[in-house]
Design a protein around this motif. Structure first.
Motif, PDB file in Angstrom:
ATOM      1  N   ASN A 195     -13.325  -1.317   1.790  1.00  0.00           N
ATOM      2  CA  ASN A 195     -12.340  -0.807   0.826  1.00  0.00           C
ATOM      3  C   ASN A 195     -12.456  -1.646  -0.441  1.00  0.00           C
ATOM      4  O   ASN A 195     -11.601  -2.477  -0.727  1.00  0.00           O
ATOM      5  CB  ASN A 195     -10.936  -0.899   1.440  1.00  0.00           C
ATOM      6  CG  ASN A 195      -9.870  -0.273   0.580  1.00  0.00           C
ATOM      7  OD1 ASN A 195     -10.147   0.502  -0.324  1.00  0.00           O
ATOM      8  ND2 ASN A 195      -8.617  -0.630   0.854  1.00  0.00           N
ATOM      9  N   THR A 197     -12.504  -3.608  -3.919  1.00  0.00           N
ATOM     10  CA  THR A 197     -11.482  -3.860  -4.932  1.00  0.00           C
ATOM     11  C   THR A 197     -12.135  -4.085  -6.290  1.00  0.00           C
ATOM     12  O   THR A 197     -13.349  -4.276  -6.384  1.00  0.00           O
ATOM     13  CB  THR A 197     -10.652  -5.095  -4.560  1.00  0.00           C
ATOM     14  OG1 THR A 197     -11.519  -6.220  -4.456  1.00  0.00           O
ATOM     15  CG2 THR A 197      -9.938  -4.903  -3.239  1.00  0.00           C
ATOM     16  N   SER A 204       0.836  -1.208   0.000  1.00  0.00           N
ATOM     17  CA  SER A 204       0.000   0.000   0.000  1.00  0.00           C
ATOM     18  C   SER A 204       0.864   1.248   0.000  1.00  0.00           C
ATOM     19  O   SER A 204       0.596   2.209  -0.727  1.00  0.00           O
ATOM     20  CB  SER A 204      -0.924  -0.008   1.228  1.00  0.00           C
ATOM     21  OG  SER A 204      -1.845  -1.071   1.161  1.00  0.00           O
ATOM     22  N   LEU A 229       2.726   3.900   7.712  1.00  0.00           N
ATOM     23  CA  LEU A 229       2.834   4.248   6.293  1.00  0.00           C
ATOM     24  C   LEU A 229       3.821   5.378   6.048  1.00  0.00           C
ATOM     25  O   LEU A 229       3.820   6.005   4.995  1.00  0.00           O
ATOM     26  CB  LEU A 229       1.455   4.600   5.730  1.00  0.00           C
ATOM     27  CG  LEU A 229       0.520   3.395   5.638  1.00  0.00           C
ATOM     28  CD1 LEU A 229      -0.898   3.837   5.348  1.00  0.00           C
ATOM     29  CD2 LEU A 229       0.991   2.400   4.590  1.00  0.00           C
ATOM     30  N   SER A 244      -6.692   2.003   3.153  1.00  0.00           N
ATOM     31  CA  SER A 244      -7.002   2.946   2.073  1.00  0.00           C
ATOM     32  C   SER A 244      -6.950   4.351   2.649  1.00  0.00           C
ATOM     33  O   SER A 244      -6.758   4.521   3.864  1.00  0.00           O
ATOM     34  CB  SER A 244      -8.398   2.655   1.493  1.00  0.00           C
ATOM     35  OG  SER A 244      -9.402   3.166   2.353  1.00  0.00           O
ATOM     36  N   MET A 292      -5.343  -4.504   4.143  1.00  0.00           N
ATOM     37  CA  MET A 292      -5.555  -3.638   2.985  1.00  0.00           C
ATOM     38  C   MET A 292      -6.147  -2.300   3.428  1.00  0.00           C
ATOM     39  O   MET A 292      -7.360  -2.129   3.458  1.00  0.00           O
ATOM     40  CB  MET A 292      -6.464  -4.325   1.961  1.00  0.00           C
ATOM     41  CG  MET A 292      -6.632  -3.551   0.664  1.00  0.00           C
ATOM     42  SD  MET A 292      -7.601  -4.444  -0.583  1.00  0.00           S
ATOM     43  CE  MET A 292      -9.192  -4.607   0.255  1.00  0.00           C
ATOM     44  N   PHE A 342      -3.584  -8.283  -3.186  1.00  0.00           N
ATOM     45  CA  PHE A 342      -3.560  -8.507  -1.750  1.00  0.00           C
ATOM     46  C   PHE A 342      -3.961  -9.959  -1.490  1.00  0.00           C
ATOM     47  O   PHE A 342      -5.097 -10.352  -1.768  1.00  0.00           O
ATOM     48  CB  PHE A 342      -4.516  -7.556  -1.043  1.00  0.00           C
ATOM     49  CG  PHE A 342      -4.089  -6.112  -1.091  1.00  0.00           C
ATOM     50  CD1 PHE A 342      -3.501  -5.512   0.013  1.00  0.00           C
ATOM     51  CD2 PHE A 342      -4.262  -5.358  -2.242  1.00  0.00           C
ATOM     52  CE1 PHE A 342      -3.096  -4.186  -0.028  1.00  0.00           C
ATOM     53  CE2 PHE A 342      -3.857  -4.024  -2.299  1.00  0.00           C
ATOM     54  CZ  PHE A 342      -3.273  -3.430  -1.187  1.00  0.00           C
ATOM     55  N   LEU A 352      -1.834   7.539   2.597  1.00  0.00           N
ATOM     56  CA  LEU A 352      -2.450   7.112   1.340  1.00  0.00           C
ATOM     57  C   LEU A 352      -3.382   8.194   0.808  1.00  0.00           C
ATOM     58  O   LEU A 352      -4.129   8.810   1.560  1.00  0.00           O
ATOM     59  CB  LEU A 352      -3.218   5.811   1.555  1.00  0.00           C
ATOM     60  CG  LEU A 352      -2.397   4.636   2.098  1.00  0.00           C
ATOM     61  CD1 LEU A 352      -3.270   3.389   2.218  1.00  0.00           C
ATOM     62  CD2 LEU A 352      -1.188   4.349   1.222  1.00  0.00           C
ATOM     63  N   TYR A 365      -2.583   6.272  -4.483  1.00  0.00           N
ATOM     64  CA  TYR A 365      -2.994   4.920  -4.080  1.00  0.00           C
ATOM     65  C   TYR A 365      -4.193   4.431  -4.890  1.00  0.00           C
ATOM     66  O   TYR A 365      -4.201   3.311  -5.404  1.00  0.00           O
ATOM     67  CB  TYR A 365      -3.312   4.915  -2.579  1.00  0.00           C
ATOM     68  CG  TYR A 365      -3.911   3.631  -2.060  1.00  0.00           C
ATOM     69  CD1 TYR A 365      -3.102   2.588  -1.617  1.00  0.00           C
ATOM     70  CD2 TYR A 365      -5.295   3.456  -2.000  1.00  0.00           C
ATOM     71  CE1 TYR A 365      -3.655   1.407  -1.132  1.00  0.00           C
ATOM     72  CE2 TYR A 365      -5.851   2.295  -1.523  1.00  0.00           C
ATOM     73  CZ  TYR A 365      -5.024   1.263  -1.085  1.00  0.00           C
ATOM     74  OH  TYR A 365      -5.581   0.090  -0.617  1.00  0.00           O
ATOM     75  N   CYS A 366      -5.198   5.287  -5.012  1.00  0.00           N
ATOM     76  CA  CYS A 366      -6.437   4.862  -5.677  1.00  0.00           C
ATOM     77  C   CYS A 366      -6.317   4.801  -7.191  1.00  0.00           C
ATOM     78  O   CYS A 366      -7.245   4.348  -7.872  1.00  0.00           O
ATOM     79  CB  CYS A 366      -7.594   5.776  -5.273  1.00  0.00           C
ATOM     80  SG  CYS A 366      -8.053   5.613  -3.534  1.00  0.00           S
ATOM     81  N   GLU A 383       1.295   4.180  -3.061  1.00  0.00           N
ATOM     82  CA  GLU A 383       1.234   5.631  -2.866  1.00  0.00           C
ATOM     83  C   GLU A 383       2.440   6.329  -3.479  1.00  0.00           C
ATOM     84  O   GLU A 383       2.306   7.390  -4.107  1.00  0.00           O
ATOM     85  CB  GLU A 383       1.149   5.945  -1.367  1.00  0.00           C
ATOM     86  CG  GLU A 383       1.132   7.425  -1.034  1.00  0.00           C
ATOM     87  CD  GLU A 383      -0.073   8.158  -1.604  1.00  0.00           C
ATOM     88  OE1 GLU A 383       0.075   9.354  -1.933  1.00  0.00           O
ATOM     89  OE2 GLU A 383      -1.164   7.551  -1.739  1.00  0.00           O
ATOM     90  N   ARG A 432      -6.645  -2.567  -7.708  1.00  0.00           N
ATOM     91  CA  ARG A 432      -6.432  -3.486  -6.589  1.00  0.00           C
ATOM     92  C   ARG A 432      -7.328  -4.699  -6.731  1.00  0.00           C
ATOM     93  O   ARG A 432      -8.505  -4.580  -7.089  1.00  0.00           O
ATOM     94  CB  ARG A 432      -6.765  -2.807  -5.255  1.00  0.00           C
ATOM     95  CG  ARG A 432      -5.732  -1.853  -4.726  1.00  0.00           C
ATOM     96  CD  ARG A 432      -6.180  -1.205  -3.421  1.00  0.00           C
ATOM     97  NE  ARG A 432      -7.392  -0.418  -3.604  1.00  0.00           N
ATOM     98  CZ  ARG A 432      -8.577  -0.725  -3.107  1.00  0.00           C
ATOM     99  NH1 ARG A 432      -8.738  -1.824  -2.379  1.00  0.00           N
ATOM    100  NH2 ARG A 432      -9.617   0.054  -3.327  1.00  0.00           N
TER     101      ARG A 432
END
Length: 220
Positions: A183, A185, A91, A145, A113, A111, A106, A150, A155-156, A95, A160
Motif C-alpha cells: 500500500n 505512500t 483510515s 471499518l 487500503s 495501514m 501513519f 475504503l 480514501y485514496c 474515507e 498518506r
C-alpha cells in the motif's frame, strides 16, 4: 510561532490500550511551536467513560474521532496522525472526511487500503501484546471499518505518509515495510532507535517528522 508560518492543526489518535495521554510529550512540543493540537480518547480508552463491553463494533470505538471531524468547519483541514491500531481509525476517517484532511500520517501503524484490507493485515501481524491501562477488544472482521469500506474516490484522495520505528518489537520493521510495499505512500521516514511507543522513546524526532510532513502537505 515564527512570523509567516502557518498554524497547523494536528489531530492525534492513540493506539490500542492507550489514550490521549500517550501523546503528551509530542503535543507539548507541537504547541510550543505555535500549533493547534487535539489528542482524542477513543471510546472506552483513556478517560473516555464508555465501557468496553458496551462497544458493539469497531466503529463505536472510533466514533469520537468521527464526531470531532464532523464538527470541523468546511475549511478546517487537519493533519491526522494515527499510532498503531489508530491507523485503522484514521483510515475510516479518511474515507468519510477526505476533504478535511491535509495529510494522514501513519506512525508505526496498521495501514489498510481499498485493495489491502484489515483482515489481511491482522493475519500477517504478530499477536498483539497486552499493554497499559485499558484492554483492547477485537471485533468481528466486518466491523473494523464500519459501513463504509475504503474507496479509491475518498480514501485514496488523501495524501498518506508513513513513519517507521526501526526498533519496534510489536509491529516489526519488516511488517511495517510489508504494509508500505502493499500500500505505497507518498513518503516514508524512519526514526532510528524508536520503539513501538515512538512518542515516548523519540518524541523530539517524531515532532520533527510531523512538522516536516505538515508544512509540506498543508501547502498543497
Amino acid at each position: 510561532m515564527a512570523e509567516g508560518k502557518k498554524q497547523i492543526h494536528f489531530v492525534l489518535v492513540h493506539g490500542g490500550c492507550h489514550g490521549a495521554w500517550s501523546w503528551y510529550k509530542v503535543a507539548s512540543r507541537l504547541r510550543s511551536q505555535g500549533h493547534l493540537v487535539t489528542a482524542l480518547d477513543m471510546a472506552a480508552a483513556g478517560v473516555n467513560p464508555k465501557h468496553l463491553q458496551h462497544l458493539n463494533s469497531f466503529s463505536n470505538y472510533y466514533h469520537p474521532l468521527m464526531k470531532f471531524l464532523e464538527a470541523l468547519p468546511p475549511d478546517g483541514k487537519v493533519v491526522l496522525v494515527g499510532h498503531s491500531m489508530g491507523g485503522i481509525c484514521i483510515s475510516a476517517a479518511m474515507e468519510k472526511f477526505p476533504e478535511k484532511i491535509a495529510v494522514a500520517v501513519f506512525v508505526t501503524a496498521f495501514m489498510p487500503s481499498p485493495e489491502f484490507n484489515v483482515q489481511t493485515i491482522l493475519k500477517e501481524a504478530l499477536t498483539l501484546a497486552t499493554m497499559l491501562v485499558r484492554p483492547a477488544k477485537l471485533f468481528h472482521e466486518a466491523d473494523w471499518l464500519g459501513e463504509a469500506p475504503l474507496s479509491k474516490q475518498n480514501y485514496c484522495s488523501v495524501p498518506r505518509v508513513y513513519i517507521i520505528a526501526d526498533k519496534d518489537n510489536l509491529l516489526k520493521p519488516e511488517f511495517q515495510t510489508w504494509m508500505i510495499e502493499n500500500n505505497p505512500t507518498s513518503e516514508v521516514q524512519t526514526i532510528s532507535g524508536a520503539d513501538h511507543m515512538v512518542m515516548f522513546s523519540r518524541p523530539q524526532e517524531l515532532c520533527f517528522c510531523l512538522q516536516d510532513f505538515a508544512e509540506k502537505y498543508c501547502r498543497l
